[in-house]
Design an enzyme around this catalytic site. Structure first.
Site, PDB file in Angstrom:
ATOM      1  N   SER A   1     -17.360 -38.577 -72.520  1.00 36.32           N
ATOM      2  CA  SER A   1     -16.964 -39.186 -73.795  1.00 36.32           C
ATOM      3  C   SER A   1     -15.600 -39.872 -73.674  1.00 36.32           C
ATOM      4  O   SER A   1     -15.247 -40.709 -74.484  1.00 36.32           O
ATOM      5  CB  SER A   1     -16.900 -38.112 -74.876  1.00 36.32           C
ATOM      6  OG  SER A   1     -16.040 -37.072 -74.463  1.00 36.32           O
TER       7      SER A   1
ATOM      8  N   CYS B   1     -19.692 -34.469 -69.502  1.00 39.85           N
ATOM      9  CA  CYS B   1     -19.345 -34.029 -70.852  1.00 39.85           C
ATOM     10  C   CYS B   1     -20.234 -32.861 -71.294  1.00 39.85           C
ATOM     11  O   CYS B   1     -21.466 -32.986 -71.313  1.00 39.85           O
ATOM     12  CB  CYS B   1     -19.526 -35.216 -71.793  1.00 39.85           C
ATOM     13  SG  CYS B   1     -19.091 -34.859 -73.493  1.00 39.85           S
TER      14      CYS B   1
ATOM     15  N   HIS C   1     -11.875 -30.881 -70.645  1.00 41.02           N
ATOM     16  CA  HIS C   1     -10.413 -30.798 -70.588  1.00 41.02           C
ATOM     17  C   HIS C   1      -9.887 -29.428 -70.165  1.00 41.02           C
ATOM     18  O   HIS C   1      -8.753 -29.306 -69.719  1.00 41.02           O
ATOM     19  CB  HIS C   1      -9.817 -31.106 -71.967  1.00 41.02           C
ATOM     20  CG  HIS C   1      -9.981 -32.519 -72.392  1.00 41.02           C
ATOM     21  ND1 HIS C   1     -11.216 -33.111 -72.552  1.00 41.02           N
ATOM     22  CD2 HIS C   1      -9.063 -33.467 -72.688  1.00 41.02           C
ATOM     23  CE1 HIS C   1     -11.045 -34.365 -72.943  1.00 41.02           C
ATOM     24  NE2 HIS C   1      -9.749 -34.603 -73.034  1.00 41.02           N
TER      25      HIS C   1
HETATM   26  N1  DGL Z   1     -15.824 -34.351 -73.045  1.00 49.01           N
HETATM   27  C1  DGL Z   1     -15.975 -33.457 -74.173  1.00 49.01           C
HETATM   28  C2  DGL Z   1     -16.709 -32.190 -73.709  1.00 49.01           C
HETATM   29  O1  DGL Z   1     -16.695 -31.832 -72.548  1.00 49.01           O
HETATM   30  C3  DGL Z   1     -14.640 -33.114 -74.808  1.00 49.01           C
HETATM   31  C4  DGL Z   1     -14.013 -34.247 -75.591  1.00 49.01           C
HETATM   32  C5  DGL Z   1     -14.870 -34.701 -76.754  1.00 49.01           C
HETATM   33  O2  DGL Z   1     -14.940 -33.997 -77.789  1.00 49.01           O
HETATM   34  O3  DGL Z   1     -15.477 -35.764 -76.656  1.00 49.01           O
HETATM   35  O4  DGL Z   1     -17.321 -31.528 -74.509  1.00 49.01           O
END
Ligand code: DGL
Length: 251
Positions: free
Chosen positions: A8, A70, A182
């Site tokens: 994302s 993600c 993250h």
């Molecule tokens: N990349 C998202 C995840 O791993 C975290 C950031 C978002 O909420 O888009 O869930």
């Protein structure tokens, strides 16, 4: 072998770091949907729609496999992505669950799942762990960690207070699933707050998964990297240089 990595936003770079560390691919095409991040606060239909739009982008490249870094997309849109694109699509949830299973043999262990609101609400990790007979599972949506990492506040009291806020009532956690791109960036802080609980990192889990199920093995050449973003790709590239510790980007 050429891989697409979808996230994302910038967080999926933590997965790229693991892929680079193990030199699994000749080339990686990374796409971060930075114009529409966060996905973790969106509803299911929106997450699926955005993901399918991103899959159209990947069709411009001759990739052999699509890695969904993600967790939120892995929780909601894997089937739809598989229907849309004619190559293997792997997500981080299945990989994370298998990694946990390899490391935590006692089914009575206390397992903590962390993720965005959407990932936790999907119950994808929880159901998969219950299917594997784990009995003591706690899930917490810890969305505040995302902006803390993005703002570079990992070494501040803001993180310490947030850890306290989310974890103050937890006891004897044996393993924690870092169910968001993250969270590996604050892995040590999370683990030490939880008395050195074992951590499951999506990037390392996906490497294990690819080696086992997709015959991916360490190469001797460097991986060529290409970064794309739906907004401000230069900013994503700057973060990539910092997080991945790379000097030159082949763009
Ligand atoms: N990349 C998202 C995840 O791993 C975290 C950031 C978002 O909420 O888009 O869930």
């Amino acid at each position: 072998m050429k891989a697409g990595v979808f996230d994302s936003g910038i967080g999926g770079l933590t997965v790229v770091k693991s892929l680079l560390g193990h030199k699994l691919f000749d080339e990686i095409i990374y796409y971060g949907d930075t114009a529409r991040v966060p996905y973790g606060s969106k509803d299911k239909n929106t997450i699926i729609r955005y993901s399918l739009e991103v899959s159209e982008f990947f069709k411009n490249f001759d990739i052999d496999i699509l890695i969904v870094a993600c967790n939120t997309v892995s929780a909601y849109a894997l089937e739809e992505l598989r229907d849309s694109i004619n190559i293997p699509v792997v997500g981080v949830i299945e990989a994370g669950v298998l990694s946990l299973e390899n490391q935590i043999k006692n089914k009575k262990s206390n397992i903590l799942i962390l993720g965005t609101k959407a990932t936790i609400n999907s119950k994808k990790y929880k159901l998969a762990l219950e299917e594997k007979q784990y009995q003591n599972i706690t899930s917490i949506a810890t969305g505040l960690f995302v902006p803390i990492v993005e703002e570079g506040l990992e070494k501040t009291q803001i993180l310490d207070k947030t850890l306290e806020y989310y974890f103050k009532d937890l006891n004897n956690i044996d393993a924690v699933i870092l169910g968001c791109t993250h969270f590996p960036l604050i892995e040590n802080k999370i683990s030490s707050f939880l008395n050195n609980a074992k951590t499951i990192h999506s990037g390392e889990a996906i490497v294990e998964f690819l080696e086992k199920n997709y015959n991916c093995h360490q190469k001797h050449t460097e991986t060529k990297l290409n970064f794309f973003a739906s907004e401000n790709p230069d900013s994503l590239k700057k973060v990539a240089v910092k997080w991945l510790g790379i000097k030159n980007l082949i763009i």
